[in-house]
Motif scaffolding. Sequence first.
Motif, PDB file in Angstrom:
ATOM      1  N   HIS A  74     -16.291 -34.954  -1.424  1.00 49.63           N
ATOM      2  CA  HIS A  74     -17.635 -35.287  -1.905  1.00 49.63           C
ATOM      3  C   HIS A  74     -18.456 -35.772  -0.711  1.00 49.63           C
ATOM      4  N   ALA A  75     -19.702 -36.136  -0.951  1.00 56.35           N
ATOM      5  CA  ALA A  75     -20.623 -36.402   0.165  1.00 56.35           C
ATOM      6  C   ALA A  75     -20.760 -37.879   0.525  1.00 56.35           C
ATOM      7  N   ASN A  76     -19.973 -38.781  -0.063  1.00 57.88           N
ATOM      8  CA  ASN A  76     -20.035 -40.189   0.364  1.00 57.88           C
ATOM      9  C   ASN A  76     -19.538 -40.272   1.812  1.00 57.88           C
ATOM     10  N   GLY A  77     -20.227 -41.094   2.610  1.00 61.57           N
ATOM     11  CA  GLY A  77     -19.966 -41.131   4.047  1.00 61.57           C
ATOM     12  C   GLY A  77     -18.536 -41.454   4.434  1.00 61.57           C
ATOM     13  N   ALA A  96     -22.631 -28.404  -5.356  1.00 57.35           N
ATOM     14  CA  ALA A  96     -23.286 -29.642  -5.792  1.00 57.35           C
ATOM     15  C   ALA A  96     -23.105 -30.765  -4.774  1.00 57.35           C
ATOM     16  N   THR A  97     -21.961 -30.800  -4.121  1.00 58.57           N
ATOM     17  CA  THR A  97     -21.755 -31.809  -3.064  1.00 58.57           C
ATOM     18  C   THR A  97     -22.642 -31.500  -1.863  1.00 58.57           C
ATOM     19  N   ALA A  98     -22.711 -30.235  -1.485  1.00 55.96           N
ATOM     20  CA  ALA A  98     -23.562 -29.860  -0.342  1.00 55.96           C
ATOM     21  C   ALA A  98     -25.012 -30.247  -0.624  1.00 55.96           C
ATOM     22  N   HIS A 169     -17.681 -39.013 -10.204  1.00 56.08           N
ATOM     23  CA  HIS A 169     -17.959 -40.090  -9.235  1.00 56.08           C
ATOM     24  C   HIS A 169     -19.270 -39.770  -8.507  1.00 56.08           C
ATOM     25  N   THR A 170     -19.404 -38.507  -8.068  1.00 50.98           N
ATOM     26  CA  THR A 170     -20.655 -38.020  -7.480  1.00 50.98           C
ATOM     27  C   THR A 170     -20.990 -36.686  -8.151  1.00 50.98           C
ATOM     28  N   ALA A 171     -21.964 -35.972  -7.611  1.00 48.89           N
ATOM     29  CA  ALA A 171     -22.453 -34.766  -8.299  1.00 48.89           C
ATOM     30  C   ALA A 171     -21.473 -33.600  -8.275  1.00 48.89           C
ATOM     31  N   GLY A 172     -20.606 -33.542  -7.251  1.00 55.30           N
ATOM     32  CA  GLY A 172     -19.801 -32.322  -7.125  1.00 55.30           C
ATOM     33  C   GLY A 172     -18.371 -32.536  -6.687  1.00 55.30           C
ATOM     34  N   ASP A 173     -17.726 -33.578  -7.210  1.00 50.31           N
ATOM     35  CA  ASP A 173     -16.373 -33.942  -6.767  1.00 50.31           C
ATOM     36  C   ASP A 173     -15.384 -32.773  -6.806  1.00 50.31           C
ATOM     37  N   THR A 186      -7.112 -36.322  -4.531  1.00 41.83           N
ATOM     38  CA  THR A 186      -8.126 -36.429  -5.595  1.00 41.83           C
ATOM     39  C   THR A 186      -9.499 -36.864  -5.109  1.00 41.83           C
ATOM     40  N   GLY A 187      -9.668 -37.199  -3.804  1.00 44.44           N
ATOM     41  CA  GLY A 187     -10.927 -37.837  -3.439  1.00 44.44           C
ATOM     42  C   GLY A 187     -11.169 -39.022  -4.365  1.00 44.44           C
ATOM     43  N   ASP A 188     -12.419 -39.390  -4.574  1.00 45.69           N
ATOM     44  CA  ASP A 188     -12.711 -40.630  -5.299  1.00 45.69           C
ATOM     45  C   ASP A 188     -12.706 -40.489  -6.816  1.00 45.69           C
ATOM     46  N   ILE A 189     -12.099 -39.421  -7.314  1.00 45.50           N
ATOM     47  CA  ILE A 189     -11.791 -39.393  -8.744  1.00 45.50           C
ATOM     48  C   ILE A 189     -10.757 -40.479  -9.039  1.00 45.50           C
ATOM     49  N   LEU A 190      -9.924 -40.813  -8.044  1.00 48.22           N
ATOM     50  CA  LEU A 190      -8.980 -41.908  -8.257  1.00 48.22           C
ATOM     51  C   LEU A 190      -9.118 -42.992  -7.192  1.00 48.22           C
ATOM     52  N   PHE A 191      -9.311 -44.204  -7.679  1.00 47.22           N
ATOM     53  CA  PHE A 191      -9.164 -45.428  -6.888  1.00 47.22           C
ATOM     54  C   PHE A 191      -7.921 -46.104  -7.464  1.00 47.22           C
ATOM     55  N   ILE A 192      -6.967 -46.468  -6.611  1.00 44.53           N
ATOM     56  CA  ILE A 192      -5.743 -47.100  -7.110  1.00 44.53           C
ATOM     57  C   ILE A 192      -5.711 -48.556  -6.644  1.00 44.53           C
ATOM     58  N   GLU A 193      -5.484 -49.448  -7.591  1.00 37.58           N
ATOM     59  CA  GLU A 193      -5.547 -50.906  -7.360  1.00 37.58           C
ATOM     60  C   GLU A 193      -6.940 -51.333  -6.898  1.00 37.58           C
TER      61      GLU A 193
END
Length: 311
Positions: A74-77, A96-98, A169-173, A186-193
């Motif tokens: 995704h496009a988060n920095g 969508a990410t682009a 999480h964003t427009a085009g994960d 998974t990129g930021d579809i998953l945050f663990i803990e």
Amino acid sequence: MRDDARLEDLGAGIYAWIQPDGSWGLANAGLVSDGDASLLVDTLYDLPLTKRMLDAMADATPAARRIDTLVNTHANGDHCFGNQLVGDARIITSTATAAEWDEVPPAMMAQMVAASDQMGPIGDFVRKAFGAYRFEGLSPTPPTETFDGRLDLTVGDLAVELIEVGPAHTAGDVIIHVPSTRTIFTGDILFIEGTPIMWEGPVGNWIAACEKIAELDPEVIVPGHGPLTDTRGALAVRDYLVYVRDEARKRFDAGLSIRDAVHDIALGDYSAWLDSERIAVNVSTLYKEFGYAGPPPDTMEIFGLMAELAR
Ligand SMILES: [Zn+2]
């Protein structure tokens, strides 16, 4: 620079770069390699962090000395600001990410951190979350190829599936599935803990994405942030999203403001997850989805609310 990042060898040419503890900006990344072919999953928030990772990967396998393909989830920095260090590679992401590539450029982050001294408690929060990164002098390096829905690639003889599960999480994960080794990045579809942060939604897509990950029956999951996990990690994120959706809905129906709803929701066990103040972003995005008639809070209000909760 934090010195606890490490390269995990997952076997069969697959590696995960894990940056504890996964809080703001400390994202994970990965490498899929076979023979001398390589595919990098994401770069990191700045050049020193990205260079250190690429050096560790090149030490682990000669295939990583020249990255053929980079996939940005995704496009988060924290997943793409380091792209310029592999600028010769094919760089692939979803259309969508682009499209949201330039929404928060490095210069904006540099400016925000530089201005944080004059921003009071919000500034303290911003400095704590982002002050350790080097946002100056980065050249945004966008994707060279995009896809919609799904793209099948091969890395050497390994089949690799890129699956678009956003907007969530964003427009085009995008998630990256290696079926032969039952591995998913998974990129930021998953945050663990750590607490998921829903910039985009709809929440139903994100819940479905977690279930899709579980259905793929992975043995190892490399989340966007936090330690390696398995299907249980995907279902824990789903459960958080369902809980927050339902709690936010009750308060929306009762006419509470976003601020009041954020303060009113009891996080229970979820308060032990890192960065629980992200509930402010999640409720705000959910209210928008529910059709909230009030003015949507701007970024500074949201950061103010997070700063308040984080204190
Ligand atoms: Zn991230």
